[in-house]
Design a protein around this motif. Structure first.
Motif, PDB file in Angstrom:
ATOM      1  N   ILE A  76     -18.132 -21.933  -1.085  1.00  0.00           N
ATOM      2  CA  ILE A  76     -19.377 -21.852  -1.847  1.00  0.00           C
ATOM      3  C   ILE A  76     -19.217 -20.901  -3.032  1.00  0.00           C
ATOM      4  CG2 ILE A  76     -21.776 -21.051  -1.767  1.00  0.00           C
ATOM      5  CD1 ILE A  76     -21.857 -22.016   1.156  1.00  0.00           C
ATOM      6  N   LEU A  77     -18.592 -19.748  -2.781  1.00  0.00           N
ATOM      7  CA  LEU A  77     -18.403 -18.753  -3.838  1.00  0.00           C
ATOM      8  C   LEU A  77     -17.441 -19.253  -4.913  1.00  0.00           C
ATOM      9  CD1 LEU A  77     -18.212 -15.484  -1.694  1.00  0.00           C
ATOM     10  CD2 LEU A  77     -20.165 -16.381  -2.968  1.00  0.00           C
ATOM     11  N   ARG A  95     -26.611  -8.876  -4.583  1.00  0.00           N
ATOM     12  CA  ARG A  95     -27.844  -9.638  -4.449  1.00  0.00           C
ATOM     13  C   ARG A  95     -27.651 -11.090  -4.917  1.00  0.00           C
ATOM     14  NH1 ARG A  95     -33.093  -8.021  -4.080  1.00  0.00           N
ATOM     15  NH2 ARG A  95     -32.145  -6.322  -2.877  1.00  0.00           N
ATOM     16  N   LYS A  96     -26.858 -11.266  -5.970  1.00  0.00           N
ATOM     17  CA  LYS A  96     -26.615 -12.616  -6.473  1.00  0.00           C
ATOM     18  C   LYS A  96     -25.829 -13.428  -5.453  1.00  0.00           C
ATOM     19  CE  LYS A  96     -24.941 -15.188 -10.488  1.00  0.00           C
ATOM     20  NZ  LYS A  96     -24.370 -15.113 -11.853  1.00  0.00           N
ATOM     21  N   LEU A 101     -25.767 -17.872  -1.499  1.00  0.00           N
ATOM     22  CA  LEU A 101     -25.476 -18.373  -0.156  1.00  0.00           C
ATOM     23  C   LEU A 101     -26.721 -18.947   0.521  1.00  0.00           C
ATOM     24  CD1 LEU A 101     -23.075 -15.562   1.123  1.00  0.00           C
ATOM     25  CD2 LEU A 101     -22.465 -17.863   0.354  1.00  0.00           C
ATOM     26  N   LEU A 102     -27.872 -18.355   0.248  1.00  0.00           N
ATOM     27  CA  LEU A 102     -29.109 -18.812   0.885  1.00  0.00           C
ATOM     28  C   LEU A 102     -29.556 -20.192   0.384  1.00  0.00           C
ATOM     29  CD1 LEU A 102     -31.159 -15.493   1.039  1.00  0.00           C
ATOM     30  CD2 LEU A 102     -30.204 -16.783   2.968  1.00  0.00           C
ATOM     31  N   LYS A 103     -28.936 -20.690  -0.662  1.00  0.00           N
ATOM     32  CA  LYS A 103     -29.243 -22.045  -1.129  1.00  0.00           C
ATOM     33  C   LYS A 103     -28.697 -23.097  -0.180  1.00  0.00           C
ATOM     34  CE  LYS A 103     -29.481 -20.869  -6.048  1.00  0.00           C
ATOM     35  NZ  LYS A 103     -28.895 -21.105  -7.396  1.00  0.00           N
ATOM     36  N   GLU A 109     -29.783 -16.484   7.031  1.00  0.00           N
ATOM     37  CA  GLU A 109     -29.830 -15.144   6.449  1.00  0.00           C
ATOM     38  C   GLU A 109     -28.449 -14.799   5.902  1.00  0.00           C
ATOM     39  OE1 GLU A 109     -31.111 -12.465   9.459  1.00  0.00           O
ATOM     40  OE2 GLU A 109     -33.079 -13.393   9.707  1.00  0.00           O
ATOM     41  N   ALA A 110     -28.418 -14.018   4.829  1.00  0.00           N
ATOM     42  CA  ALA A 110     -27.159 -13.591   4.226  1.00  0.00           C
ATOM     43  C   ALA A 110     -27.285 -12.139   3.774  1.00  0.00           C
ATOM     44  CB  ALA A 110     -26.783 -14.483   3.055  1.00  0.00           C
ATOM     45  N   THR A 111     -26.328 -11.322   4.184  1.00  0.00           N
ATOM     46  CA  THR A 111     -26.297  -9.913   3.778  1.00  0.00           C
ATOM     47  C   THR A 111     -24.938  -9.624   3.162  1.00  0.00           C
ATOM     48  OG1 THR A 111     -27.777  -9.295   5.587  1.00  0.00           O
ATOM     49  CG2 THR A 111     -26.523  -7.529   4.549  1.00  0.00           C
ATOM     50  N   CYS A 112     -24.961  -9.031   1.977  1.00  0.00           N
ATOM     51  CA  CYS A 112     -23.717  -8.713   1.274  1.00  0.00           C
ATOM     52  C   CYS A 112     -23.751  -7.256   0.821  1.00  0.00           C
ATOM     53  CB  CYS A 112     -23.532  -9.643   0.076  1.00  0.00           C
ATOM     54  SG  CYS A 112     -22.076  -9.274  -0.936  1.00  0.00           S
TER      55      CYS A 112
END
Length: 266
Positions: A76-77, A95-96, A101-103, A109-112
């Motif tokens: 994805i990245l 945050r970006k 990822l949340l798309k 949930e996604a935490t970076c």
């Protein structure tokens, strides 16, 4: 007389002790401030000026399902041209990455976050499907326990498949409670492979073991109906055999009605 407000009213023989104590506290506070300024400067100046040297990706509930893997996250990245390795840390926007990822519908949930040693840590919580829906009106999706619908996107899963006259309101009201019951009961989760919905929203279950269909009727009294079916499996089937009946009806919670297979005289 010397009066130190930090020590209260001075007493004879304690004035020097209070002064020393106060000076010690001030020096300790100054030292802490200097350390924090140094640490912050080093963290922002050195770590964030360096390049990202790696990523740590953790996918929760990966033992239960593998709809999303670390390789999927990397893909994805890369596809979005936001792969962080090799980029300067201060140019990587955590945050970006989370928003990107949340798309993906399978990411709940996604935490970076970044680390001082040049790593990007990503924690993913999957959205776990409860059932696969393939309806007469063209609806084709996975559905989770909250009614959230996800396009298949090439993913395969050993989930109960719902077919027939299915619409979103009926899924949320009737099929999700049944799906949750199946998921939380290992025996039935393995035994029931398909649920067909008629035009009047009566359910027919297709079992993995056995060559009969199960008339479930309305999606109500779920625990009671499955308790009846379990008792039938344990007490009747071993005596008459699994192929004697073509249909088992659970619609009446007070009794089970069976239809003999055509040509079976026993």
């Amino acid at each position: 007389d010397l009066h130190n407000p930090l020590c209260g009213a001075p007493r004879k023989g304690e004035q020097n002790h209070c002064l020393v104590k106060t000076l010690f506290k001030l020096l300790l506070l100054i030292g802490l401030i200097v350390y924090l300024v140094f640490a912050f400067t080093r963290f922002t100046g050195e770590s964030y000026g360096t390049k990202c040297v790696g990523m740590n990706i953790a996918v929760t509930d990966s033992a239960r399902a593998a709809f999303m893997t670390s390789a999927d996250v990397e893909q994805i990245l890369r596809k979005a041209r936001y792969y962080p390795i090799g980029q300067k840390m201060d140019a990587v926007n955590s945050r970006k990455i989370e928003t990107l990822l949340l798309k993906n519908p399978f990411i709940k949930e996604a935490t970076c976050y970044k680390t001082p040693d040049g790593y990007i840590n990503i924690i993913i919580a999957q959205r776990l499907p409860l059932m696969r829906v393939i309806s007469n009106n063209g609806l084709n999706c996975f559905v989770d326990e909250h009614g959230f619908m996800m396009k298949p996107m090439g993913y395969a899963a050993d989930l109960v498949v719902v077919t027939g006259a299915v619409d979103p309101p009926f899924i949320k009201k009737s099929l999700i409670p049944l799906g949750i019951f199946l998921r939380d009961n290992e025996i039935w989760d393995k035994q029931i492979v398909q649920i067909n919905v008629s035009e009047d929203h009566r359910l027919t279950l297709i079992p993995r073991v056995g060559d009969q269909v199960i008339r479930f009727g309305a999606a109500d009294s779920i625990p009671q109906k499955f308790n009846n079916l379990r008792a039938f499996y344990e007490k009747v089937m071993p005596k008459v055999g699994w192929n004697k009946y073509s249909r088992i009806s659970l619609e009446n919670t007070n009794q089970i009605v069976c239809t003999k297979r055509t040509g079976n005289k026993k």
